[in-house]
Design a protein around this motif. Structure first.
Motif: not given
Lengths: 177, 435
Positions: B170-175, A50-66
């Motif tokens: 992770g992706a941002g969570a202190y816990i 989610l963080l390193l691929v989808v967000q980079r490629e899609r700009g944010y966590i979108d439906n299609a990425g999910v």
């Protein structure tokens, strides 16, 4: 009493079954993440993907990425959303090209974060949480980024900018505009 | 920013000032991986006993004896065993692991390999906070170097010991710095802590025996194997062995990461001399010594009190070592404002799993916001303490306790600051305050 509904719920209006399509290079990158975990524990790759691929490629966590990740990891779409909505670095809506995340926690605060935030917001004409009209900058105030000895500081994308002064911030913003 | 050892030879910081300290060559030229070779000639029990003898305690904040933690792993279990490094450094005021990960990644790899050898583990994960992505890139290069040199992977150094280490973010969570929440996150779930027992040593990631150790804890392991547990312990005190890294931030002239022998004397000298003292024209007002999650100390609890800097010494002085994150504040700081800042932190970072922590931190934030906007009431101090009582010891994990301690400390020890807001409904020193 009205309950405050988190923006990522209200923003999530467009629901689609379509899955994102990625290039062969990105697909290989995705597989390299999944390969780190036992074959029956593919879900472990979810947060890194989610963080390193989808967000980079899609700009944010979108439906299609999910949708893509749910199929890829053999889990439900709701499983992906359940996890994704927990983590503050995952953006549930589009952010500016440069996402300025200013550390607001105690050490930064006492070393001048309010002045830095005020200056950046004045200069860009937006409040924390907002994006400039041209889509270039988003400003967020975030919790401790582990850079207290070089406070105040901010992060743009994955880059740390530390020991900030007003002059340093101006130079930084000039280099991005 | 300073990075140096005071009062001892640098151990954790031995290599950080060398050029290209992050490379395998520099690491090996300076004794790196010799401890792994030595450990591979020892029995598992001997390695664990050396770590027990060293009195090494978890450097993430809880201070649990590392050797004992390793001893809980059922080594005869048929399940795979995992070594998980907690690099989710998120405690406010704490930034020591960051420099170890950036400047000395091979020390962590070696520490994890020794743990893996002792516990019979084939797989390790390093769980980074998502913001530390640049450190993952550095570690991936180091891991590749180690693989090329047959220090990692299959049949390490020609033996039948195999171990692979992977980075995870992770992706941002202190816990997720809480070890069971970290494991939930490592499995791809929300970062909710888990019920203990079973402890991770018995049922950790994928319900398999797992050791979760902080970065600084694991980088101490090669030192312990090299010099022997007893020699390492003797650098510090009987119950607090070895050396420790302290992160210092706030109103000191020389913030930084300092390596001190455990039992260092004393806290006043450390702040007022070693860290350069308070910025010009100001005086020490308060110090939170263990990351934000411990009781703040007043200047008069530090100055002239000969506070010993180790686990027992700081308890006697009325606080805790925690993660060793000193947040130093001068007289311009209004403790109502600084504590409001921390309540916002804990409210944001509460995972929402249990009611006392989720509702309590939210309620505390609302009270502090009301006070700071001029709506303080005389009974608020007691209300805040009552609320903290209903969080402390009643939350599912230690995050609730942490929030309660941070806030109780301020209310109990800085009543004059609260009085201003609760009686006069303002901060009388407002013009002098920069917060």
């Amino acid at each position: 009493m009205a309950l405050a509904v988190p923006t990522h719920y209200t923003n999530q209006v467009e629901v689609t079954d379509e899955a994102a399509v990625f290039s062969p290079e990105v697909l290989a990158e995705i597989d390299s993440h999944i390969a780190k975990y036992p074959p029956d524990r593919k879900r472990s790759a979810l947060i890194p993907l989610l963080l390193l691929v989808v967000q980079r490629e899609r700009g944010y966590i979108d439906n299609a990425g999910v949708n893509f990740l749910a199929k890829k990891l053999d889990i439900e779409v709701t499983d992906v959303w359940e996890t994704a909505t927990f983590y503050s670095m995952l953006n549930m809506h589009a952010v500016g090209k440069y996402h300025i995340q200013i550390c607001k926690t105690l050490s930064c605060r006492i070393m001048g974060e309010p002045e830095i935030t005020g200056h950046i917001c004045n200069r860009l004409g937006i409040e924390p949480g907002e994006t400039t009209a041209d889509g270039k900058f988003t400003v967020s105030r975030v919790e401790c980024l582990g850079s207290c000895g070089t406070a105040p500081m901010l992060q743009i994308g994955f880059d740390y900018h530390e020991d900030l002064t007003i002059e340093k911030v101006d130079k930084l913003l000039n280099s991005l505009e | 920013m300073e990075i140096k050892a005071i009062g001892c030879e640098p151990l954790q910081l031995k290599r950080v000032h060398l050029e290209n300290s992050h490379t395998l060559k520099v690491y090996q030229d300076n004794g790196g991986y010799a401890s792994l070779k030595k450990a591979m000639d020892m029995s598992s029990d001997d390695i664990i006993n050396e770590v027990k003898t060293s009195a090494l305690r978890g450097r993430g904040g809880a201070g649990f004896p590392t050797g004992m933690k390793w001893g809980f792993v059922p080594r005869d279990s048929p399940k795979p065993k995992y070594i998980v490094c907690n690099a989710d450094e998120s405690e406010p005021g704490t930034f020591k692991d960051r420099y170890l990960l950036e400047l000395d990644p091979h020390a962590l790899i070696e520490g994890m390999l020794i743990a893996a050898f002792a516990l019979g583990s084939q797989t390790g994960y390093i769980y980074y906070r998502g913001e530390y992505k640049y450190l993952i890139d550095i570690m991936e290069v180091a891991l590749d170097e180690a693989r090329q040199a047959n220090l990692l992977g299959k049949n390490i150094l020609g033996s039948d010991f195999s171990h692979e280490i992977y980075t995870h973010t992770g992706a941002g969570a202190y816990i997720c710095g809480e070890e069971t929440a970290l494991l939930s996150s490592l499995e791809g779930f929300r970062g909710h802590p888990r019920m203990k027992p079973p402890f991770p040593a018995v049922e950790g990631v994928y319900a398999c025996p797992t050791v979760v150790n902080n970065v600084e804890t694991l980088t101490a392991v090669p030192q312990i194997i090299e010099m022997g547990g007893e020699n390492w312990r003797n650098l510090g005190t009987e119950k607090s062995g070895g050396t420790k890294l302290w992160s210092v931030s706030g109103h000191v002239k020389k913030p930084g990461v300092y390596e001190l022998p455990m039992g260092y004397l004393d806290m006043e000298k450390f702040i007022l001399e070693d860290c350069g003292g308070i910025r010009n024209g100001h005086q020490l007002k308060a110090c939170i010594p263990g990351g934000s999650s411990v009781y703040a100390m007043r200047a008069d609890q530090i100055i002239g009190k000969n506070v010993r800097m180790d686990y027992e010494g700081l308890v006697e002085a009325g606080s805790l070592v925690g993660s060793g994150g000193f947040i130093v504040m001068d007289e311009t700081i209004d403790m109502v404002d600084s504590t409001k800042n921390l309540t916002e932190f804990y409210k944001h970072e509460s995972c929402g799993w249990c009611t006392p922590c989720r509702e309590g931190t939210d309620w505390l934030t609302k009270i502090f916001t009301r006070i700071a906007s001029g709506g303080g009431r005389p009974e608020d101090a007691q209300l805040i303490l009552d609320l903290c009582d209903n969080i402390e010891g009643k939350s599912f994990c230690a995050l609730g306790d942490a929030a309660a301690w941070a806030i109780q400390g301020a209310v109990k020890r800085f009543p004059e600051d609260f009085k201003k807001w609760l009686i006069n409904k303002t901060n009388a020193n407002d013009s002098a305050a920069n917060v």
